[in-house]
Scaffold this motif. Structure first.
Motif, PDB file in Angstrom:
ATOM      1  N   PRO A  73      44.615  51.171  40.010  1.00 15.15           N
ATOM      2  CA  PRO A  73      46.283  50.495  39.582  1.00 15.15           C
ATOM      3  C   PRO A  73      46.687  49.709  40.781  1.00 15.15           C
TER       4      PRO A  73
ATOM      5  N   ASN B 178      52.360  52.999  34.932  1.00 17.64           N
ATOM      6  CA  ASN B 178      52.149  51.783  34.741  1.00 17.64           C
ATOM      7  C   ASN B 178      53.184  50.695  34.883  1.00 17.64           C
TER       8      ASN B 178
ATOM      9  N   TYR C  36      55.939  48.828  37.746  1.00 14.33           N
ATOM     10  CA  TYR C  36      56.198  48.478  39.019  1.00 14.33           C
ATOM     11  C   TYR C  36      57.251  48.007  39.580  1.00 14.33           C
TER      12      TYR C  36
ATOM     13  N   ARG D 152      41.431  40.036  36.920  1.00 16.22           N
ATOM     14  CA  ARG D 152      42.382  40.849  36.469  1.00 16.22           C
ATOM     15  C   ARG D 152      43.457  40.357  35.671  1.00 16.22           C
ATOM     16  N   THR D 153      44.058  40.978  34.998  1.00 19.94           N
ATOM     17  CA  THR D 153      45.117  40.389  33.997  1.00 19.94           C
ATOM     18  C   THR D 153      46.307  40.091  34.877  1.00 19.94           C
ATOM     19  N   ASN D 154      46.946  38.935  34.766  1.00 20.09           N
ATOM     20  CA  ASN D 154      48.117  38.304  35.407  1.00 20.09           C
ATOM     21  C   ASN D 154      49.214  39.074  34.989  1.00 20.09           C
ATOM     22  N   LEU D 155      49.870  39.955  35.665  1.00 30.55           N
ATOM     23  CA  LEU D 155      50.748  40.811  35.061  1.00 30.55           C
ATOM     24  C   LEU D 155      52.032  40.019  34.666  1.00 30.55           C
ATOM     25  N   PHE D 156      52.443  39.060  35.477  1.00 27.66           N
ATOM     26  CA  PHE D 156      53.639  38.317  35.320  1.00 27.66           C
ATOM     27  C   PHE D 156      53.514  37.545  34.006  1.00 27.66           C
TER      28      PHE D 156
ATOM     29  N   GLY E  29      35.578  39.302  38.633  1.00 32.03           N
ATOM     30  CA  GLY E  29      36.713  40.070  39.269  1.00 32.03           C
ATOM     31  C   GLY E  29      37.914  39.645  38.730  1.00 32.03           C
TER      32      GLY E  29
ATOM     33  N   ALA F 297      45.711  42.088  42.409  1.00 33.25           N
ATOM     34  CA  ALA F 297      45.182  40.821  42.190  1.00 33.25           C
ATOM     35  C   ALA F 297      45.543  40.146  40.752  1.00 33.25           C
ATOM     36  N   GLY F 298      46.816  40.740  40.459  1.00 32.75           N
ATOM     37  CA  GLY F 298      47.658  40.484  39.166  1.00 32.75           C
ATOM     38  C   GLY F 298      48.586  39.614  39.451  1.00 32.75           C
ATOM     39  N   GLY F 299      48.544  38.616  40.180  1.00 29.09           N
ATOM     40  CA  GLY F 299      49.330  37.393  40.097  1.00 29.09           C
ATOM     41  C   GLY F 299      50.180  37.351  41.319  1.00 29.09           C
ATOM     42  N   VAL F 300      50.227  38.199  42.192  1.00 23.95           N
ATOM     43  CA  VAL F 300      51.219  38.198  43.526  1.00 23.95           C
ATOM     44  C   VAL F 300      50.446  36.868  44.221  1.00 23.95           C
TER      45      VAL F 300
ATOM     46  N   GLU G 157      44.789  47.811  42.556  1.00 20.48           N
ATOM     47  CA  GLU G 157      43.973  46.467  42.525  1.00 20.48           C
ATOM     48  C   GLU G 157      44.638  45.509  41.439  1.00 20.48           C
ATOM     49  N   SER G 158      45.294  46.247  40.267  1.00 19.32           N
ATOM     50  CA  SER G 158      45.630  45.668  39.150  1.00 19.32           C
ATOM     51  C   SER G 158      46.975  44.549  39.763  1.00 19.32           C
ATOM     52  N   ILE G 159      47.741  45.368  40.559  1.00 14.45           N
ATOM     53  CA  ILE G 159      48.910  44.428  41.087  1.00 14.45           C
ATOM     54  C   ILE G 159      48.474  43.487  42.399  1.00 14.45           C
TER      55      ILE G 159
END
Lengths: 357, 357
Positions: free
Chosen positions: B104, A85, A87, A33-37, A31, B110-113, B106-108
DNA sequence: GTGAAAGCGCTAACAG
DNA sequence: CTGTTAGCGCTTTCAC
């Protein structure tokens, strides 16, 4: 792993298909997911932008209407953002917020976002935005209170086009004696621009334009009372109103006089596309599309960012007409025009857009 | 520098005042702002959370109303967030979005929030949220479509309390023969809960309750036509309506019969606090406060996060009553609904659409 | 084809 | 009181 999960063909190509497979499998088994931050750090930030909406007091009727528009703007921004893409981090600012109250906002505007979209900033915020702009921070102002002071970096509606379009609609129905409920010289700037647009097409169509003075700050019922007797004495057949309140008020006045839309007159209003009264005719309305404005703002933001710039020439969004009972709309003037007919069209998207991962 | 700019007294104390001064001075001379994205990395993320709002088609009247509520919810979230120094990343999801369209999002999420607030997720999104919950991700569902399936991690309105409160209002005016426009057994669940609340206070007050069947999917004018003749034959003096459409429809029916509010009957509606018709009485309405729901959701999110948990017992937000002409509200019932209710009628704003840009 | 390593801007622990 | 350093999770360059 990083390279493979980036999904970019140029990278993935370099690996053995089995490896690619294995990496991808375990990634989604875990599961991952890359950490966007974190991902924004090495290369300079391009993922998050800020949106500052207008805040109003809570629990009032006006709050409710307020969000209907504000939300539509946000929806446009979000829609366009999801396609690129990126946010939005959303905040609000009260128009009268002072420097101190703005502090938290500043944290985010200057806190690592690639740019900011701000709706009608109050003076202190406007001042801060200019300082950021000078620093090279990317800022897009939507509906600035004084468009003259934002020759760059703003998105606004083309108010002149609103009046012009309304006039063309009246002309199309052969109306030649136009009337406008008018708040007087103190009428806000946009009102004046709209009127100018109307005058422009009046000249074009050889129509006369008469202005009917109504007091500023009056409500729709008030306008009815003031306007009806004035209209009764005059011989007008085409009506224009510069905002939603006067649009509804003008309709009420006509109803009071027993005038029948389409037969006795045509009415084109502004910003009242969604208004409806029980068993009353709906008003043909020329509107700002807040949604489209949001889309435009976001696209502008991203394109300027991609070009590494921080300035762009202010863009005027074209109005849309919502046909209704008070003034039927011919196909050629209908609301499908906007995308193609823009005052200063934003540059067509450059070829090397941005690889969507 | 880091320690000093953190502003935390425990750290700052350790430095020579001159140093502190110097650091601070140059920081704001340089216009330095800490990068929020980087600052979240070392210690685990606590700054950004996601908000997923409901998306609806563009350019419809319903869109407009839609954002009025959705925006109010968001405003509540943002207000509470700014007090806690956390920032929302806002996205939208269509209720029917399928797995692919959710990518998209899901990216956010699970993306570090540190957590996510989701308003009425559709089934696929709901499924994803549960899987995230299991992983220990913090999720708050606002207005889940089936409250029974969210015994934890949801915020909803207390529908039973809505009906109960409405009943007490009718009882207070000495009404004892109540009537309800009812959509039949197929009426949505919340409607049923509201009815149960009403029945509860009917029992309490010794009142009778009669149900008047109206077709599902009908509009307010339709309800008037169906309801008026039924009401004419029956002897009811207190009316309740479970949603905004039937509230307005019920009022129309009474007007058609020439009944006078306060004398011939009292009416308590739901979710129509902001409704107004030209020269029509406004309806006393028991409402969900979307704004307050937003605040509650955010507070819940942050508190659970601070405790390192990922589950919390579902919270029911209490309704608010907005007094109006169809059923005056005594102080003691106004105060009934927590926390601080404005017992004052909403400002009679001049149908103010929006301030002129 | 794949592994290693140098940062991105920050926090927090640890020496002095 | 102040300086140093080891990461946070990621991207990207550079060796092998």
């Amino acid at each position: 792993v990083s390279l493979i999960l980036s999904g970019r063909e140029e990278y993935v190509r370099q690996f053995h298909p089995d490896t690619v497979e294995k990496v991808r499998k375990s990634a989604d088994r875990l599961g991952y997911r890359t950490n966007l931050f974190a991902s924004g750090l090495p290369s300079k930030a391009t993922t998050f932008f800020a949106v500052v909406l207008q805040e109003v007091g809570n629990r009032e009727v006006s709050t409710w209407h307020h969000w209907a528009f504000e939300g539509d703007l946000l929806a446009g921004i979000i829609q366009a953002a999801s396609e690129r893409n990126v946010y939005p981090i959303v905040a609000t600012a009260h128009p009268q917020a002072d420097e101190a109250a703005l502090r938290p906002l500043e944290s985010i505007i200057a806190g690592g976002v690639f740019g900011t979209i701000v709706r009608t900033p109050g003076p202190p915020l406007e001042k801060y935005l200019r300082s950021q702009l000078k620093r090279g921070q990317l800022v897009v102002v939507v509906f600035p209170s004084r468009i003259e002071s934002w020759p760059t970096n703003a998105i606004d509606v083309d108010n002149v086009a609103i009046g012009r379009l309304a006039g063309r609609l009246l002309a199309h129905h052969g109306r030649s004696r136009w009337g406008v409920a008018w708040f007087g010289k103190k009428g806000a700037d946009p009102h004046l621009l709209r009127l100018n647009g109307l005058l422009e097409s009046a000249k074009e169509a050889g129509a006369s334009v008469e202005m009917f003075q109504v007091p500023l700050g009056i409500d729709d019922m008030g306008i009815r009372e003031v306007l009806a007797p004035k209209l009764a004495q005059r011989d007008v057949d085409g009506l224009f109103a510069v905002d939603s309140i006067s649009s509804v008020g003008t309709l009420y006045a006509c109803l009071k006089l027993g005038w029948e839309p389409g037969r006795d007159y045509n009415l084109v209003g502004c910003d009242c596309a969604f208004w409806e009264g029980p068993s009353l005719p709906k008003i043909t309305s020329v509107d700002i599309s807040w949604h489209e404005t949001g889309i435009t703002a976001l696209n502008q933001l991203c394109e300027v960012m991609q070009q590494g710039e921080s300035q762009f020439e202010t863009v005027l969004v074209q109005p849309r007409v919502t046909p209704a009972a008070t003034c039927p709309v011919p196909a050629e003037l209908a609301g499908d025009s906007p995308p193609s007919v823009r005052a200063s069209a934003p540059a067509p998207t450059p070829a090397g857009e941005r690889e969507v991962v």
